[in-house]
Structures are given as structure tokens and as C-alpha cells.
Design an enzyme around this catalytic site. Structure first.
Site, PDB file in Angstrom:
ATOM      1  N   GLU A 310       1.221   5.315 -20.127  1.00 49.02           N
ATOM      2  CA  GLU A 310       0.554   6.045 -21.207  1.00 49.02           C
ATOM      3  C   GLU A 310       1.534   6.269 -22.370  1.00 49.02           C
ATOM      4  O   GLU A 310       1.841   7.404 -22.736  1.00 49.02           O
ATOM      5  CB  GLU A 310       0.025   7.389 -20.698  1.00 49.02           C
ATOM      6  CG  GLU A 310      -1.077   7.259 -19.672  1.00 49.02           C
ATOM      7  CD  GLU A 310      -1.467   8.577 -19.017  1.00 49.02           C
ATOM      8  OE1 GLU A 310      -2.583   8.663 -18.477  1.00 49.02           O
ATOM      9  OE2 GLU A 310      -0.639   9.527 -19.026  1.00 49.02           O
ATOM     10  N   GLU A 443      -6.878   4.744 -14.391  1.00 50.12           N
ATOM     11  CA  GLU A 443      -6.952   6.112 -13.877  1.00 50.12           C
ATOM     12  C   GLU A 443      -8.235   6.767 -14.354  1.00 50.12           C
ATOM     13  O   GLU A 443      -8.627   6.601 -15.516  1.00 50.12           O
ATOM     14  CB  GLU A 443      -5.773   6.962 -14.365  1.00 50.12           C
ATOM     15  CG  GLU A 443      -4.413   6.571 -13.834  1.00 50.12           C
ATOM     16  CD  GLU A 443      -3.320   7.499 -14.366  1.00 50.12           C
ATOM     17  OE1 GLU A 443      -3.645   8.620 -14.807  1.00 50.12           O
ATOM     18  OE2 GLU A 443      -2.139   7.083 -14.350  1.00 50.12           O
TER      19      GLU A 443
END
Length: 537
Positions: A310, A443
Site C-alpha cells: 500500500e 485485501e
């Protein structure tokens, strides 16, 4: 006529007149001995229009208590044991009726009345939109293979940090973020073959093994990775493969989210303004991914490599630096994604044609506008995104108990309902899946709710079901985030015990819901049918 007699009679009458009393003024009404109300209850429409009145008779001036904030009360004048109040009610925007019991007290006497206001009318459900038809391109094939996945989260990506780290600061360690206060307690959560056998038995078809490398990477120019750490990652990857699962590995917490340390080396914030730093980071990306790719060069297409997790500057897209010019940092990420792809392809063997995953900025699907897929001679690169919307329901501090179109106003976030899921997934479908570029949701998830709270539990299951079903409908696999945390509440994402493969608590229930959402092929089981079965209380 006898004048003497008349005189005597007149005298007698005069005396009688002088003795007559004037009638007395009537006494006031006696004080009442009880409280009398003009009404015991009021039924108010949801819009709260009009002014209501309540007349009260009481032996002394009454006092009012128990008024909620949504009732605007106006006092009256108490006269001759009577008083008339007026009040209005604010509009009720919730989809539930509300009621207040108000007390009227006069001395030792008390009486109550109720104000009941109707619930707001739910807006009409949006017209059903046709779902995309399953395609036969590579993107749909990859979605079918990866299916429903599971993350071995907070495991190899965990690392020693903070005051408790000591001389281990910046070193990753398996299970250091798992339950337990001592190394021996945490060791019980180290991954085994049973871990992945349990994951596969639960119905998952793929796993993502996030890995932080950090201080396991040596100094420049070689950036040699610690051999023992690499070998342990490889051992666990093989556990997953033996269980029949597709596997994704990555670099995870190596990104620097604006933290002042030297070991989180993927510093996109400063690389965007420092060309020299950017050059050195790209050299390290090349060295790190060359070594990882060489270690796994013989693994077949069941292994997928994901360049980064991320990447962002710590503001997750909301920092001043990013918002001033989003393309600046996103272009750095595009460069890094290209370095990653080139490094893996250059090692040859299975890596020449292995599927690779590259993320958007912060892995946010809404930043695809600034994302550029890297050039790839094998044409086997996938887009990697995460989905936790709305975050103030799934992982946020507020921990709203409800979600979706049937959730009550005030009990759910003010954004992120089903239409948002369809919009985000629909955009990914239009831009990538339909163009033969696979997308996977690396995710997703929602913090566990307590099963004892029937409402919160029902909405929690509904959220998981809807998101998984929507991902399937739009041609994308999705991988559940599991950080091993048991219980319910903030950041509680535990489903499968990381050491044994057993279910954690009652997690079999939500897992079964998600497995059904992904693999149920009944033609009547559609995204619309899931929507239509949303919780109603």
C-alpha cells in the site's frame, strides 16, 4: 283605616329590612387532588409538522421532565390550577419509530404521557442494474482460479518496532504480531502445514503471504537478503502449495508511510522530490526482487509475485503533498512497478511468464486514473487493489454497527453502501477486466462483530456476503484479511488460527457465508437476490 296599625306595620318591615344580609361571593374552585392531562399520548408523523398542545390540571404548578432533544417544549401560564403547554417535534430521519415518555410532576404527584413519532420512509430501492455477463478472457480465468483467498496477515509482515523492540528494531519476525506476550507464546502461531490444510478445507482457493524484508536486507550495493529469512518464507510458501492453494508473496511493510526511520526504504514521499533518492530506491527494488525471483524461479504458475503493498506518503491520498499533484507520487509508483516487472522477468525460467501483481497508489481502486500498467513482454501482469469501504464501518474508530440500504440512519456510515460497491467494482470491470487485464482484491474484510448482538452480527455477515458476491459478479477474486486477532471490535480480523488451521471462535459462520457467495452457482442466487435479503429489523 287604623293609622296606628299601619305605622306599626311599617316599623316592623323597616326593622326586618335593616336586619337582612347581602349574599356572599362564591368561593373559588377547590384545589384538585390529582393530575389530569388532556391527552395521554401523541402520534406524530415522521416529518414532525404542526404544533401540539397539552393541558394539565394540578394542585401546584407542574414540572416537566424526560424531554428528549427532538421535542421542542414551550411553557405556559399556570392559573387557577391549570396550564397549557405547546410543543413541536423535529423530523425523524431514522428508519425506526422513536418514542419518549415524559413525566408531569406536581408535588408528590406524577403522571406520564407518551410522544411517538413515525419512522422516516425508506427511499425506494434503486432499480436493479444488469450484472456483467461472465467473460471468457484471461481476466475471468484468473478470477476463477484465485476465487476466494485468505491472507496470512500480521505474520511474516510483522516486525519489531517501538519501545519493546530493543536491538531488534526494524527486523521482521514471524508471528511477532500474533497473540501472546512472550516469544514462546507467539511461537504457537508460526505457520505449519496444518495451517494451510485448514485454510483449504474451509473453502479458500488461494492465499496471500505478506512479507516484510526491512533489515533482513543488507547494505548497498548488493542488498543481500538474510538467507534464513528467505528460506523460512520459501518453506511456508511450499506448505500452501502442498495444500493445493494458489500463493501470492510480496514486499509489505517495507513502504515508508512518512515515518522517520531508515529501514522502511520504499519512501515514495521523498522519492517524488529527490531524484537521487529515487534512483537508489529503484536499485534496491531491482536487487531485492531479483533475489526473491531467483529463489522461487522453479515454482509454477501457482505462485504470483506482488511488487508492493500500500505505497503512499502516510496520508493515504489525503496529504497536502499528494492532493496538490496526485500524479507526482503516482508516477514514481509507476516507475517502481516497471522496475519490479523488469527485475522478475530478467531472471528467466518460470519467472519469464509468471503472473505478477502491481498495486495502485495506497492499493486504492479509486486511484486508477493515475495508474499505468507496466510494459510486460509476457503480458501477464495483474492490477492489485484493496477494498475496506466504508472504512469507518469495517476498520474505523466509530465502529458503526450497521451497513447497507436497510441499515438505520445514525447507525451506519453516511457513505459506502451497495451502490458504492457496484460503482467501484464496475469501474474496475470496465477499465481492466473487460479489457483482458486481471484484477484481484488482495485485501478486504470487516472487523468481527459480537454474535450476541443480533443486529450487528446480521449486518456484518451481509457486508461480507455482498462484497464477495459483487467481486465474483464483476470478475475479480478477493482475499480476506486475517490478522489472527480473536474477539470482536476494532481491527479484529481473526478467522483461521495461523498455527493450527482451526477456526477461531465462531468464524466458521462468516467463512461459510463468503464461500457460498463465491462458489454458489445457483442461477437464482444473484447480487440482486443478496441485496433483497439484506437484514430488516
Amino acid at each position: 283605616m287604623n293609622h296606628s296599625f299601619l305605622s306599626l306595620a311599617a316599623a316592623i318591615l323597616a326593622l326586618a329590612a335593616c336586619g337582612q344580609k347581602t349574599p356572599a361571593t362564591p368561593d373559588p374552585d377547590p384545589a384538585p387532588t390529582s393530575i389530569t392531562l388532556s391527552a395521554d399520548s401523541f402520534q406524530i408523523p415522521s416529518e414532525g409538522t404542526g404544533t401540539q398542545t397539552l393541558s394539565v390540571t394540578a394542585p401546584v404548578r407542574p414540572a416537566i421532565s424526560g424531554l428528549p432533544s427532538w421535542i421542542n417544549w414551550v411553557d405556559g401560564t399556570y392559573d387557577n390550577y391549570k396550564i397549557t403547554y405547546s410543543f413541536s417535534v423535529t423530523p425523524n430521519t431514522a428508519y425506526e419509530e422513536r418514542e419518549a415518555t415524559v413525566s408531569v410532576t406536581a408535588g408528590s404527584l406524577t403522571k406520564t404521557f407518551k410522544v411517538t413519532q413515525a419512522a422516516a420512509e425508506k427511499p425506494a430501492d434503486p432499480a436493479p442494474q444488469p450484472d456483467p455477463s461472465p467473460g471468457d478472457n484471461t481476466a475471468w480465468e484468473m478470477a476463477a482460479k484465485l476465487g476466494l483467498g485468505w491472507n496470512l496477515g500480521n505474520q511474516f509482515d510483522g516486525y519489531y518496532n517501538g519501545s519493546w523492540a530493543g536491538d531488534k528494531e526494524g527486523y521482521p519476525g514471524e508471528a511477532v504480531w500474533q497473540p501472546g506476550s512472550t516469544d514462546s507464546e507467539k511461537a504457537a502461531y508460526k505457520a505449519t502445514q496444518s495451517t494451510f490444510n485448514g485454510v483449504a478445507a474451509a473453502g479458500f482457493t488461494s492465499v496471500r503471504i505478506p512479507v516484510s524484508w526491512l533489515r533482513m536486507i543488507g547494505p548497498a550495493p548488493d542488498y543481500k537478503i538474510d538467507e534464513a529469512w528467505m528460506n523460512r518464507v520459501a518453506e511456508v510458501v511450499e506448505f500452501a502449495h502442498t495444500a493445493g492453494l494458489y500463493v501470492i508473496i510480496n514486499t509489505h511493510h517495507d513502504e515508508n508511510h512518512g515515518v522517520d526511520n531508515t529501514y522502511q526504504w520504499l519512501d515514495i514521499k521523498n522519492a517524488a522530490t529527490n531524484a537521487s533518492l529515487n534512483t537508489s530506491i529503484k536499485a534496491e527494488i531491482k536487487a531485492v526482487w531479483t533475489q526473491i525471483a531467483q529463489k522461487f524461479a522453479s515454482c509454477g504458475d501457482w505462485l504470483i509475485m506482488e511488487g508492493f503493498n500500500e505505497l503512499n506518503d502516510g496520508g493515504w491520498g489525503w496529504s497536502d503533498a499528494f492532493r496538490a499533484d496526485p500524479s507526482r507520487q503516482c508516477n514514481i509508483l509507476n516507475e517502481w512497478n516497471q522496475v519490479f516487472v523488469d527485475a522478475v522477468r530478467a531472471t528467466g525460467g518460470e519467472n519469464a511468464t509468471r503472473w505478477l501483481g502491481v498495486p495502485t497508489y495506497a492499493a486504492n481502486p479509486e486511484y486508477t486514473a493515475y495508474h499505468q500498467m507496466p510494459a510486460d513482454p509476457a503480458n501477464k501482469t495483474m492490477l492489485a487493489v484493496h477494498f475496506y469501504d466504508p472504512s469507518d464501518y469495517t476498520i474505523g474508530e466509530k465502529q458503526y454497527p450497521e451497513w447497507g440500504h436497510t441499515g438505520a440512519a445514525g447507525k451506519k456510515a453516511n457513505w459506502g453502501d451497495e451502490d458504492h460497491v457496484k460503482e467501484v467494482f464496475g469501474n474496475l470491470y470496465d477499465k481492466y477486466v473487460s479489457q483482458d487485464i486481471p484484477v484481484y482484491i488482495g485485501e478486504f474484510g470487516c472487523s468481527m462483530r459480537a454474535q450476541s448482538n443480533a443486529r450487528a452480527w446480521a449486518f456484518y455477515l451481509y457486508y461480507l456476503e455482498y462484497v464477495v458476491k459483487a467481486a465474483k459478479v464483476y470478475g475479480m477474486p478477493c482475499l480476506l484479511w486475517d490478522n489472527g486477532a480473536s474477539g470482536s471490535g476494532q481491527e479484529q480480523h481473526g478467522y483461521i488460527n495461523h498455527g493450527t488451521g482451526d477456526y477461531i471462535g465462531n468464524s466458521k459462520i462468516p467463512v461459510d457465508v463468503m464461500v457460498n457467495a463465491r462458489f454458489n452457482e445457483d442461477a437464482a442466487y444473484t447480487l440482486q437476490s443478496v441485496y433483497d435479503s439484506a437484514p430488516v429489523f
